[in-house]
Design a protein around this motif. Structure first.
Motif, PDB file in Angstrom:
ATOM      1  N   GLY A  14      37.975  34.437  42.138  1.00 54.38           N
ATOM      2  CA  GLY A  14      39.357  33.997  42.174  1.00 54.38           C
ATOM      3  C   GLY A  14      40.366  35.114  42.373  1.00 54.38           C
ATOM      4  N   SER A  15      39.970  36.337  42.015  1.00 53.87           N
ATOM      5  CA  SER A  15      40.931  37.449  42.053  1.00 53.87           C
ATOM      6  C   SER A  15      40.173  38.768  42.171  1.00 53.87           C
ATOM      7  N   SER A  17      40.714  41.050  40.293  1.00 55.78           N
ATOM      8  CA  SER A  17      40.484  41.465  38.900  1.00 55.78           C
ATOM      9  C   SER A  17      39.111  40.988  38.392  1.00 55.78           C
ATOM     10  N   ASP A  18      38.469  40.071  39.128  1.00 55.63           N
ATOM     11  CA  ASP A  18      37.124  39.613  38.763  1.00 55.63           C
ATOM     12  C   ASP A  18      36.033  40.551  39.295  1.00 55.63           C
ATOM     13  N   ARG A  45      45.622  29.782  44.175  1.00 55.73           N
ATOM     14  CA  ARG A  45      46.591  30.522  44.986  1.00 55.73           C
ATOM     15  C   ARG A  45      46.316  30.391  46.485  1.00 55.73           C
ATOM     16  N   GLY A  68      32.837  33.163  40.966  1.00 58.42           N
ATOM     17  CA  GLY A  68      33.279  33.620  39.657  1.00 58.42           C
ATOM     18  C   GLY A  68      34.765  33.383  39.474  1.00 58.42           C
ATOM     19  N   ALA A  69      35.143  32.996  38.263  1.00 55.05           N
ATOM     20  CA  ALA A  69      36.564  32.797  37.966  1.00 55.05           C
ATOM     21  C   ALA A  69      36.759  32.810  36.449  1.00 55.05           C
ATOM     22  N   GLY A  70      38.006  33.068  36.054  1.00 56.62           N
ATOM     23  CA  GLY A  70      38.301  33.114  34.627  1.00 56.62           C
ATOM     24  C   GLY A  70      39.482  32.230  34.257  1.00 56.62           C
ATOM     25  N   SER A  94      38.666  36.827  31.569  1.00 47.70           N
ATOM     26  CA  SER A  94      39.738  37.482  32.326  1.00 47.70           C
ATOM     27  C   SER A  94      40.972  37.670  31.446  1.00 47.70           C
ATOM     28  N   SER A  95      42.004  38.272  32.038  1.00 45.90           N
ATOM     29  CA  SER A  95      43.219  38.563  31.266  1.00 45.90           C
ATOM     30  C   SER A  95      43.908  37.281  30.794  1.00 45.90           C
ATOM     31  N   ASN A  96      43.712  36.176  31.529  1.00 48.46           N
ATOM     32  CA  ASN A  96      44.347  34.908  31.148  1.00 48.46           C
ATOM     33  C   ASN A  96      43.388  33.974  30.405  1.00 48.46           C
TER      34      ASN A  96
END
Ligand code: RP5
Length: 174
Positions: A14-15, A17-18, A45, A68-70, A94-96
């Protein structure tokens, strides 16, 4: 090692950041000699990109998708709802994310009809191994690489068994 450069596994996340987590899926696929592609596809997004990716994945020659996603981790389930390829979901802390449980449950608790093979939190390495096992069901070269990998795991543990036997003077012999 398989020699084809045609990607068989699509690793999406997803990002960026992953990526530190998802990198482990790429690393293990490299070890098994399986060609893969890796990119960002965000369900929230870039929903139209997700739709296109999932719609075209099979015709582009992919055999398995690792997603993968958070947090509100909708990517694996939404991709699985579009493609007939097997989708392996990697929940990411993840951060969220609230302790990772939101990621795990939103990937794991799919409705009947749309399965996602969900690995443990941050377990991208296992996702890569599972993808290799799916491909290895039909590809003998990959199956042999998997056999070697598991034999190595076994011998690593057996070395530790021997060490503990020596350290603790175990008398039984199994
Ligand atoms: C999810 O939101 C992504 O998969 C990622 O785990 C999380 C945070 O994304 P960023 O805000 O870091 O881009 O959709």
């Amino acid at each position: 090692m398989t020699t084809s450069t045609q990607p068989l596994v699509g690793i999406i996340m997803g990002s960026d950041s992953d990526l530190p987590v998802m990198q482990a899926a790429a690393d293990i696929l490299k070890e098994f000699g399986i060609a893969f592609e890796l990119t960002i596809v965000s369900a929230h997004r870039t929903p139209l990109r997700m739709l296109e990716y999932a719609t075209k994945a099979r015709e582009r020659g992919l055999k398995v998708i690792i997603a993968g996603a958070g947090g509100a981790a909708h990517l694996p389930g939404m991709v699985a709802s579009i493609t007939t390829l097997p989708v392996i979901g990697v929940p990411i802390k993840s951060s969220n994310s609230i302790d990772g449980w939101d990621s795990v449950l939103s990937i794991l608790q799919m409705p009947n009809g749309i399965p996602v093979a969900t690995v443990a939190l941050n377990a991208a390495k296992n996702a890569g191994i599972l993808a290799a096992e799916i491909i290895g069901a039909f590809d003998n070269t990959v199956a042999v690489a998997l056999e070697k990998y598991k034999a190595k795991l076994n011998s690593e543990v057996m070395s530790k068994v021997e060490k503990i036997k020596d350290d603790w003077n175990n008398e039984f012999d199994i």
